[in-house]
Design an enzyme around this catalytic site. Structure first.
Site, PDB file in Angstrom:
ATOM      1  CD  GLU A  97      -3.029   1.637   0.311  1.00 58.98           C
ATOM      2  OE1 GLU A  97      -2.969   0.227  -0.465  1.00 58.98           O
ATOM      3  OE2 GLU A  97      -3.437   2.007   0.080  1.00 58.98           O
ATOM      4  CE  LYS A 124      40.061  16.736  -4.118  1.00 64.32           C
ATOM      5  NZ  LYS A 124      39.783  17.326  -3.078  1.00 64.32           N
TER       6      LYS A 124
END
Ligand SMILES: [Zn+2]
Length: 684
Positions: free
Chosen positions: A45, A117
């Site tokens: 569900e 980075k």
């Protein structure tokens, strides 16, 4: 333009209502499952409803803020310690270069990807059957720590993805500079502050209690697809660029990157360089990797570095200067921070004369005696730092008396790092800090009341409790004779204080200085309280109501509220202050009437929408006013245009500004103030 708005407001309304309903059901179920260990619906569900929500989100292009698909949900979990986990694919670190001109040659005729980075903590995410199965920190590259309980609450980490096979992704957990400042500011006074966003992001990722972690805005930016099955459907599985596109389509937040060739790589690098000063996230250079993965792998590695990628760091321009002194600046927590003061020098276009030296350990190691010759640079082209001492005249002086109160200091040691603290609980630095916070713009907003003036007033005994600021006329004759403080300054200050008496409840609550309750949290609580916020707040306190029920508040803040309220001095100070003020509600009557019960503002037409504002305004006096108007209606305002922006507000719809261009490129509608007001139902 107006057609688009009509569409968004009209046809999507019922879908949005259904989405809200689904989110409510799913979050309640997840909360029951994770926190209360109670199953309120079957997995089948749950999945059916979840899929319906995902489909609606894809169809409308809208993900509401508390959607479980957006990874911020109700399922909190606490662990007693982090368990170690071995990486299936060890993480290596990249070789570094500071020589931009070597990059075209490094590519050797190959195409590549250039990206930031990011400076945070690397986390490795593993998905199976479309669900996040595991999140492990990088650790030493071989073995990390399991942080799955927290990762599900971070931005950029989808709990569910369309791809059903096995997937391993590396991402960097980072925190924005502004969020870092805010979280640091709102930390309980008893906790040490974090030095930089990386430390705070890293500590957050490793928290044992995910409720606490969820309250801190961490985003995981994917930067490497480590493994995906052949059935993943990547347009070109061997291309790093194509892998990034695919990750973005799966719902990950992918690090900003750009494809490059030997001819374009330096140009692309310069573009990143231009963006660097305005970056929201901390970075530590750039990464260049080969686009062709198989070829990159075939190159193997040199000792410990793989050959398929290289990190680029900016060559920091160092300039020599001469030390004048080390200042120990006191903070609200009593921590004394060393700041190197040196002869002014010019670096990268700005004049620099001060640099933080972080703590006693670093200050001592640098041997910063007066007259020492030091090399100064700007880390990542932004933050002034001392690189090294070229010639030292002697030890760094570490004071044994607090520079503010003259009381004793002591050195605290934690994991080998020494920091200096003032021992005096009544140190005016701690006191002054309380008042500086009190008069700040997001709090009582008393214009022109400087820290130095506050210090003078506190030292002279004019101000002990918050309300004293509103009773300064008692000391008028003494104040006007203070050095540098004439009749005119007094009148200006008095006027500023009078203006500040009219205050929004959220600003007052922020001003109170309850640990953990800053500007945003105060707004959240204020919206929850609705009309008559101050009275309701005091009533709830006296009834010992549970504030952790308020969205985004949680148990820690609830405890902080009662620790504060149980301190009779603090509570009476607050009520005494309130008696001096004209407190106004954050939620206007108009917004409240068309709002729903939950949260007060949920159903306004702009709730959950993100706006960026640029250019001059006509109907609003200034940008802050418009920001407040949007936030009062449950909208959000962001500083830069991104794919998450819903509208760019700009009266010059056709301007060639950078924000307009970016909005056009991303298909973000650009609307004028008038169109915006129409959209809000013009209830200004
Ligand atoms: Zn002190």
């Amino acid at each position: 333009m107006s057609e688009q708005i009509a569409l968004n407001n009209g046809t999507d309304r019922t879908k949005e209502a259904r989405m809200r309903e689904l989110i409510g059901i799913l979050n309640a179920a997840a909360y029951a499952y994770y926190v209360e260990d109670r199953e309120v619906m079957s997995n089948f569900e749950y999945d059916r409803l979840y899929d319906e929500l995902t489909a609606l989100e894809r169809e409308t292009g809208v993900t509401l803020p508390d959607s479980p698909t957006a990874s911020v949900g109700a399922g909190y979990k606490a662990v007693s310690k982090l368990t170690k986990s071995e990486h299936e694919y060890p993480a290596l670190s990249l070789d570094k270069t500071k020589d931009r001109d070597s990059l075209p040659g490094w590519l050797g005729g190959q195409r590549g990807v250039l990206s930031w980075k990011l400076d945070g903590l690397t986390v490795v995410l593993t998905y199976q059957e479309g669900r996040l199965q595991k999140a492990v920190t990088r650790g030493n590259g071989q073995i990390g720590e399991d942080v799955t309980h927290n990762a599900v609450h971070f931005g950029g980490v989808p709990r569910r993805i369309p791809y059903g096979g096995k997937l391993i992704v590396r991402g960097e957990a980072v925190m924005r500079y502004d969020d870092f400042e805010r979280v640091n500011r709102e930390l309980p006074e008893t906790e040490a502050k974090y030095k930089n966003p990386r430390n705070l992001a890293s500590a957050t990722v490793r928290l044992l209690d995910s409720r606490e972690a969820a309250g801190r805005p961490v985003t995981v930016c994917a930067f490497d697809l480590v493994y995906a099955g052949d059935d993943a459907g990547i347009s070109d599985p061997n291309s790093k660029n194509a892998q990034f596109d695919w990750l973005a389509a799966q719902g990950f937040t992918v690090v900003e990157h750009t494809p490059v060739t030997p001819d374009t790589v330096v140009q692309a690098l310069e573009q990143f360089e231009r963006e660097l000063p305005g970056n929201a996230f901390p970075t530590d250079g750039l990464v260049l990797i080969l686009d062709d993965e198989a070829y990159g792998r075939s190159l193997g590695s040199t000792g410990k570095f793989p050959r398929n990628g290289i990190a680029f760091k900016w060559q920091d321009e160092t300039v020599e200067s001469r030390m004048i002194r080390v200042e120990w600046s006191a903070s609200r927590t009593g921590l004394l921070n060393p700041v190197a003061v040196f002869e002014p020098v010019e670096i990268e276009g700005t004049t620099v004369s001060r640099a933080s030296v972080h703590n006693v350990s670093i200050a001592r190691a640098l041997r910063l005696g007066a007259g020492s010759r030091v090399l100064v640079y700007k880390a990542n082209l932004i933050i002034p730092q001392i690189a090294e001492t070229v010639e030292s005249t002697g030890e760094t002086f570490v004071p044994d008396a607090c520079p503010v109160c003259g009381g004793t200091t002591s050195i605290h040691e934690n994991e080998g790092i020494e920091t200096l603290y003032c021992d005096n609980a009544d140190c005016p630095a701690k006191h002054v800090g309380r008042f500086t916070h009190f008069v700040a713009r997001d709090a009582m907003n008393v214009l022109g009341l400087s820290e130095a003036t506050l210090e003078t007033f506190i030292d002279a005994g004019f101000v002990r409790r918050f309300a004293d600021l509103y009773k300064l006329e008692r000391y008028r004759s003494e104040i006007v004779t203070l050095e540098g403080f004439g009749e005119k300054s007094y009148d200006n200050l008095k006027a500023a204080l009078e203006t500040s008496r009219k205050v929004k409840f959220s600003a007052l609550l922020n001003a109170a200085g309850i640990p953990g309750i800053g500007k945003d949290m105060a707004k959240q609580i204020s919206r929850y309280l609705g009309a008559g916020a101050y009275e309701r707040f005091m009533t709830l306190i006296s009834e010992r109501a549970d504030f952790s029920a308020v969205e985004g508040v949680g148990a820690v803040i609830n405890d902080n509220i009662y620790a504060w309220a149980d301190d009779a001095d603090r509570l009476s100070e607050f009520t005494e202050l309130a008696a001096e003020l004209d407190i106004i509600d954050d939620v206007s009557a108009a917004a409240e009437n068309d709002g729903t019960a939950a949260g007060g503002t949920a159903a306004t037409p702009i709730a959950g929408k993100t706006f960026v504002i640029t250019g001059g305004l006509n109907g609003f006096d200034n940008r802050d006013q418009l920001v407040a108007f949007i936030e009062d209606r449950g909208g959000r305002v962001s500083g830069s245009v991104s794919a998450k922006t819903d509208y760019l507000i700009n009266n010059d719809v056709n301007s060639g500004s950078g924000k307009n261009k970016k909005a056009k490129a991303l298909g973000v509608p650009i609307i004028s103030e008038t169109e915006f007001m129409e959209m809000c139902g013009a209830d200004a």
